[in-house]
Design a protein around this motif. Structure first.
Motif: not given
Length: 264
Positions: A156-160, A175-176, A187-188, A193-194
């Motif tokens: 996905h690359t935008d995990i938040n 939001d893919w 992704d993990p 960082v989040q």
């Protein structure tokens, strides 16, 4: 006032929505040129639109359209899409959920980890085979480090927090816009960082990443390289676009690098 952007947009979506009766714009998440929950004659739809101008922004929307059929186990269903001279628009189902919480003490993180594990189990479809993860390549020490980010896992690359929605009996990843094929730990790692930015210590943040199946088999050197690249990326963004959230992410990434390299 229904708050649609222009008559052309209204004309494009009308065959799918019917007459629009109410529009609710989101409080956050403006990566698209237009986003709203639309209440209309034919139901409710979460609508995302981009100006039909070639470039990375439009490509993010078309990638989301293309990957949608293959991520239905974790994402809202794409109900329709339409290309027009001025707009490209996607219409999704409206899900009954809330934005996840990443703060220390939250009870949402088991659901978040489960969602990441479910993403990692999805086979990379043919349409995504060429979407090689290269976004961090500009921030590595050398080409061999960049190769550590390659892989065969759908990302996905935008995990938040705003992209993981928690419902009463289901969790969705939304939001893919930036799906790629790469190393499964990425992704993990973005979750780590989040979590640090949300107030976790690096050790606490990694204790959640460890619960992700892809993290367990990752080369520690690859994670170290990714941590450094992520810090450099956010540092550049914070210099060029000094918004508070970017500075906070730079601080979080720098803290993670210190933990990875020095144990502090």
């Amino acid at each position: 006032m229904d708050d649609l952007p222009d008559p052309h947009f209204r004309e494009l979506i009308h065959p799918y929505t019917g007459d629009v009766t109410r529009v609710r714009r989101p409080a956050s998440g403006f990566s698209s040129d237009y986003a709203a929950i639309i209440h209309a004659e034919h139901g409710q739809f979460f609508v995302k639109g981009m100006f039909n101008d070639p470039g990375a922004r439009l490509e993010s929307l078309t990638k989301e359209r293309d990957i949608s059929p293959f991520v239905q186990s974790v994402a809202p269903q794409l109900l329709w899409s339409v290309d027009g001279e001025g707009w490209v628009v996607l219409g999704f189902e409206v899900v009954d959920g809330r934005m996840s919480v990443f703060d220390p003490g939250t009870t949402d993180l088991p659901e978040v980890v489960d969602a990441l594990n479910r993403i990692a189990e999805i086979p990379v479809p043919a349409v995504a085979q060429g979407w090689i993860e290269e976004r961090w390549d500009s921030f590595v020490d050398n080409e061999s480090e960049a190769e550590l980010f390659r892989g065969t896992t759908l990302l996905h690359t935008d995990i938040n927090p705003s992209n993981i929605m928690i419902g009463s009996d289901r969790t969705w990843v939304i939001d893919w816009s930036w799906p790629t094929r790469g190393a499964g730990f990425i992704d993990p790692a973005t979750l780590v960082v989040q979590l640090i930015s949300a107030g976790h210590t690096p050790a606490s943040a990694e204790s959640w990443a460890v619960r992700c199946s892809a993290w367990e088999t990752a080369d520690p050197k690859a994670i170290d390289a990714f941590a450094r690249a992520t810090w450099r990326m956010y540092r550049k963004w914070a210099l060029n676009f000094p918004e508070e959230w970017r500075r906070a992410m730079e601080d979080a990434a720098r803290s993670w690098v210190g933990y990875r390299l020095n144990g502090a």
